[in-house]
Scaffold this motif. Structure first.
Motif, PDB file in Angstrom:
ATOM      1  N   LYS A   1       0.830  -1.223   0.000  1.00 18.84           N
ATOM      2  CA  LYS A   1       0.000   0.000   0.000  1.00 18.84           C
ATOM      3  C   LYS A   1       0.859   1.266   0.000  1.00 18.84           C
ATOM      4  N   THR A   2       1.740   1.363   1.002  1.00 14.50           N
ATOM      5  CA  THR A   2       2.543   2.575   1.147  1.00 14.50           C
ATOM      6  C   THR A   2       3.469   2.768  -0.045  1.00 14.50           C
ATOM      7  N   THR A   3       4.076   1.684  -0.476  1.00 15.26           N
ATOM      8  CA  THR A   3       4.977   1.744  -1.630  1.00 15.26           C
ATOM      9  C   THR A   3       4.224   2.265  -2.853  1.00 15.26           C
TER      10      THR A   3
ATOM     11  N   MET B   1      -2.364   8.293   6.157  1.00 16.96           N
ATOM     12  CA  MET B   1      -3.430   7.988   7.122  1.00 16.96           C
ATOM     13  C   MET B   1      -3.035   6.847   8.058  1.00 16.96           C
ATOM     14  N   ASP B   2      -1.761   6.475   8.043  1.00 17.89           N
ATOM     15  CA  ASP B   2      -1.315   5.352   8.873  1.00 17.89           C
ATOM     16  C   ASP B   2      -0.431   5.856  10.017  1.00 17.89           C
ATOM     17  N   PRO B   3      -0.804   5.559  11.285  1.00 24.48           N
ATOM     18  CA  PRO B   3       0.020   5.987  12.426  1.00 24.48           C
ATOM     19  C   PRO B   3       1.479   5.509  12.326  1.00 24.48           C
TER      20      PRO B   3
ATOM     21  N   SER C   1       3.273   5.848   9.855  1.00 25.66           N
ATOM     22  CA  SER C   1       3.926   6.958   9.143  1.00 25.66           C
ATOM     23  C   SER C   1       4.956   6.527   8.107  1.00 25.66           C
ATOM     24  N   ASN C   2       4.772   5.374   7.507  1.00 30.66           N
ATOM     25  CA  ASN C   2       5.784   4.910   6.547  1.00 30.66           C
ATOM     26  C   ASN C   2       5.849   5.763   5.281  1.00 30.66           C
ATOM     27  N   ALA C   3       4.705   6.296   4.848  1.00 31.63           N
ATOM     28  CA  ALA C   3       4.720   7.150   3.655  1.00 31.63           C
ATOM     29  C   ALA C   3       5.455   8.458   3.973  1.00 31.63           C
TER      30      ALA C   3
ATOM     31  N   LEU D   1      -4.519   8.636  -0.671  1.00 29.30           N
ATOM     32  CA  LEU D   1      -4.650   8.397   0.767  1.00 29.30           C
ATOM     33  C   LEU D   1      -4.022   7.050   1.097  1.00 29.30           C
ATOM     34  N   ASP D   2      -2.940   7.053   1.849  1.00 30.06           N
ATOM     35  CA  ASP D   2      -2.289   5.793   2.235  1.00 30.06           C
ATOM     36  C   ASP D   2      -2.943   5.283   3.519  1.00 30.06           C
ATOM     37  N   CYS D   3      -3.662   4.175   3.414  1.00 32.19           N
ATOM     38  CA  CYS D   3      -4.452   3.663   4.553  1.00 32.19           C
ATOM     39  C   CYS D   3      -3.638   2.734   5.443  1.00 32.19           C
TER      40      CYS D   3
END
Ligand code: ADP
Ligand code: MG
Length: 252
Positions: free
Chosen positions: A16-18, A39-41, A43-45, A123-125
């Motif tokens: 997803k993030t990639t 949108m992910d705690p 925070s990888n993005a 939006l990165d979930c």
């Protein structure tokens, strides 16, 4: 008005993030103003674009506080690519959000005044179907579902499609699936070929033609705080994400 894409799958580690980071970088490179919202705690993005995960404000302040989303927008250092970072504080919002009025609509509402500025909003979930993903699905026009080309790929997809149908029925009638994206595909293995065939047979017309190969450079790029097209523009992973950007733009 631009198009908002949620990159969602409740499974972790499927790309997803990639996909969010690299698709955002490729549409920006193609000339479109783009905004990536983390949108992910975890925070990888945010980290993958070289932004400090303790940066403030974050998307959390706009979702739960009363900060305008535009005050949380930061430049990525890449032309035409802006970012709303996430931070560890976002984890608390899974408890706080449901207590707020109109909790499912928070992201949609704070994003509304910014939608005219960007052709693409991604939006990165997080890897769950909790309140943050629901907020993303309510704010989105389309969903991109990364599917790792591994055994058990289809596991959980039915549940995800049920959730999408529910959100569509109850909260966001205009939501559609842009496509499923096969990621980390190793063309040398029989397994990857079998998984690809199975996913295409199960979901005809829904799977992107572009397949993202397993590629070392794609995996390395985040540790340099860069999308792969800026880390190694000529590798197979960069080519694939460029192709995907074209396909996504063409599907509209
Ligand atoms: P998710 O956001 O769904 O949890 P990630 O995008 O973080 O998944 O990917 C999980 C891991 O796999 C990360 O370490 C990432 O760098 C790596 N990865 C993702 N896509 C590829 C790829 N095409 N080739 C090699 N490694 C990849
Ligand atoms: Mg992720």
């Amino acid at each position: 008005m631009g198009t908002v894409y949620a990159i969602a799958n409740q499974k972790g580690g499927v790309g997803k993030t990639t996909t969010a980071v690299n698709l955002a970088a490729c549409v920006a490179e193609a000339g479109y103003e783009s905004l990536l919202i983390d949108m992910d705690p975890q925070s990888n993005a945010t980290l993958g674009l070289g932004i400090d995960k303790y940066a403030k404000p974050t998307v959390y302040d706009a979702l739960v506080g009363d900060l305008e989303l535009r005050s949380a927008v930061v430049e990525s250092g890449i032309a035409r690519l802006a970012v709303v970072p996430a931070g560890p504080d976002l984890a608390g919002s899974t408890v706080e959000l449901p207590r707020l009025p109109g909790s499912e609509n928070r992201l949609r509402d704070v994003l509304a005044p910014l939608r005219d500025r960007y052709a693409f909003v991604l939006l990165d979930c997080p890897p769950s179907l909790g309140p943050l993903t629901v907020n993303a699905l309510v704010a989105a026009d389309r969903v991109i579902v990364p599917v790792q080309a591994e055994y058990f790929a289809l596991e959980g997809l039915a549940g995800l499609l049920d959730t999408l149908a529910l959100v569509q029925r109850e909260l966001n009638p205009k939501l559609t699936v842009a496509g499923m994206l096969l990621t980390m595909h190793d063309g040398r293995t029989r397994l990857a070929q079998d998984v690809e065939r199975e996913v295409r047979e199960h979901f005809p017309a829904l799977v992107f033609e572009t397949v993202i190969p397993r590629n070392v450079r794609v995996g390395e790029a985040p540790s340099f705080g860069k999308p792969v097209i800026h880390y190694d523009p000529h590798c197979a992973g960069a080519d694939a994400y460029f192709e995907l950007a074209k396909e996504v733009a063409a599907r509209g």
